[in-house]
Design a protein around this motif. Structure first.
Motif, PDB file in Angstrom:
ATOM      1  N   ASN A  53      13.868  17.196  -3.208  1.00 16.62           N
ATOM      2  CA  ASN A  53      13.788  18.042  -4.394  1.00 16.62           C
ATOM      3  C   ASN A  53      12.883  17.354  -5.404  1.00 16.62           C
ATOM      4  N   PHE A  54      12.222  18.125  -6.249  1.00 16.06           N
ATOM      5  CA  PHE A  54      11.249  17.574  -7.193  1.00 16.06           C
ATOM      6  C   PHE A  54      11.109  18.507  -8.382  1.00 16.06           C
ATOM      7  N   ASN A  55      10.445  18.032  -9.432  1.00 16.49           N
ATOM      8  CA  ASN A  55      10.156  18.892 -10.582  1.00 16.49           C
ATOM      9  C   ASN A  55       9.324  20.073 -10.103  1.00 16.49           C
ATOM     10  N   GLY A  56       9.590  21.237 -10.653  1.00 12.44           N
ATOM     11  CA  GLY A  56       8.927  22.457 -10.209  1.00 12.44           C
ATOM     12  C   GLY A  56       7.409  22.411 -10.296  1.00 12.44           C
ATOM     13  N   VAL A  57       6.752  22.976  -9.282  1.00 10.24           N
ATOM     14  CA  VAL A  57       5.299  23.168  -9.280  1.00 10.24           C
ATOM     15  C   VAL A  57       5.036  24.655  -9.109  1.00 10.24           C
ATOM     16  N   GLY A  58       4.021  25.147  -9.815  1.00 11.16           N
ATOM     17  CA  GLY A  58       3.719  26.568  -9.770  1.00 11.16           C
ATOM     18  C   GLY A  58       3.803  27.133 -11.171  1.00 11.16           C
ATOM     19  N   PRO A  59       3.718  28.432 -11.325  1.00  8.63           N
ATOM     20  CA  PRO A  59       3.652  29.453 -10.277  1.00  8.63           C
ATOM     21  C   PRO A  59       2.277  29.489  -9.598  1.00  8.63           C
ATOM     22  N   PHE A  60       2.240  30.097  -8.422  1.00  6.00           N
ATOM     23  CA  PHE A  60       1.045  30.135  -7.590  1.00  6.00           C
ATOM     24  C   PHE A  60       0.446  31.530  -7.541  1.00  6.00           C
ATOM     25  N   THR A  61      -0.867  31.561  -7.372  1.00  3.13           N
ATOM     26  CA  THR A  61      -1.557  32.829  -7.159  1.00  3.13           C
ATOM     27  C   THR A  61      -1.774  32.998  -5.662  1.00  3.13           C
ATOM     28  N   ALA A  62      -2.086  34.204  -5.249  1.00  4.14           N
ATOM     29  CA  ALA A  62      -2.268  34.507  -3.828  1.00  4.14           C
ATOM     30  C   ALA A  62      -3.425  33.728  -3.219  1.00  4.14           C
ATOM     31  N   SER A  63      -4.399  33.321  -4.022  1.00  4.23           N
ATOM     32  CA  SER A  63      -5.577  32.622  -3.481  1.00  4.23           C
ATOM     33  C   SER A  63      -5.388  31.109  -3.366  1.00  4.23           C
ATOM     34  N   GLN A  64      -4.268  30.596  -3.838  1.00 11.10           N
ATOM     35  CA  GLN A  64      -4.029  29.155  -3.793  1.00 11.10           C
ATOM     36  C   GLN A  64      -3.292  28.756  -2.512  1.00 11.10           C
ATOM     37  N   THR A  65      -3.305  27.462  -2.228  1.00 11.30           N
ATOM     38  CA  THR A  65      -2.531  26.902  -1.124  1.00 11.30           C
ATOM     39  C   THR A  65      -1.732  25.728  -1.667  1.00 11.30           C
ATOM     40  N   LEU A  66      -0.440  25.716  -1.377  1.00 11.30           N
ATOM     41  CA  LEU A  66       0.414  24.599  -1.760  1.00 11.30           C
ATOM     42  C   LEU A  66       0.441  23.598  -0.610  1.00 11.30           C
ATOM     43  N   GLU A  67       0.131  22.337  -0.905  1.00 10.63           N
ATOM     44  CA  GLU A  67       0.238  21.267   0.076  1.00 10.63           C
ATOM     45  C   GLU A  67       1.153  20.193  -0.493  1.00 10.63           C
ATOM     46  N   ILE A  68       2.144  19.822   0.290  1.00 10.45           N
ATOM     47  CA  ILE A  68       3.087  18.781  -0.098  1.00 10.45           C
ATOM     48  C   ILE A  68       2.971  17.660   0.908  1.00 10.45           C
ATOM     49  N   PHE A  69       2.775  16.440   0.426  1.00 13.39           N
ATOM     50  CA  PHE A  69       2.670  15.269   1.292  1.00 13.39           C
ATOM     51  C   PHE A  69       3.867  14.360   1.046  1.00 13.39           C
ATOM     52  N   LEU A  70       4.534  13.961   2.106  1.00 13.61           N
ATOM     53  CA  LEU A  70       5.664  13.053   2.018  1.00 13.61           C
ATOM     54  C   LEU A  70       5.352  11.814   2.832  1.00 13.61           C
TER      55      LEU A  70
END
Length: 124
Positions: free
Chosen positions: A102-119
């Protein structure tokens, strides 16, 4: 004490659980999956799913050293438009939750974006 070799073998096994592949003992594992969600509560070791599951994520894992590996989750913005993401989970091919963050919120996102999360994960 866990030896360095054992840490290396466990790290390699986790990479195979997530990305799929053949282990050193010739067992072929199917690729796992990733999910993201909007829940942000603390994680319990007894958890079996995300708090609030929102979307599936493409997941991959690569070894970065003998006992660490990097996991990447990727989600198209069209699947999370207008949402704020607060959690991510990694699952094996049998849908067993391997890790949740769990983490501090990221976003909001638009349809043209891509969310990438690295652990970065370490076997200790």
């Amino acid at each position: 004490m866990i030896t360095d070799k054992a840490k290396e073998l466990m790290s390699d096994y986790f990479v195979k659980l997530i990305s799929g592949g053949t282990t050193l003992s010739n067992v072929t594992l199917s690729a796992g999956s990733g999910k993201i969600g909007t829940g942000g509560n603390n994680t319990s070791p007894l958890a079996t799913t995300l708090d609030i599951d929102l979307a599936s994520a493409t997941v991959s894992a690569v070894a970065t050293s003998s006992n660490t590996f990097e996991v990447k989750l990727s989600v198209a913005g069209s699947n999370i438009t207008g949402k704020v993401i607060r959690e991510a989970g990694i699952f094996d091919s049998n849908n067993n939750l391997l890790a949740r963050v769990n983490f501090n919120g990221v976003g909001p996102f638009t349809a043209s974006q891509t969310l990438e999360i690295f652990l970065i994960m370490e076997v200790e």
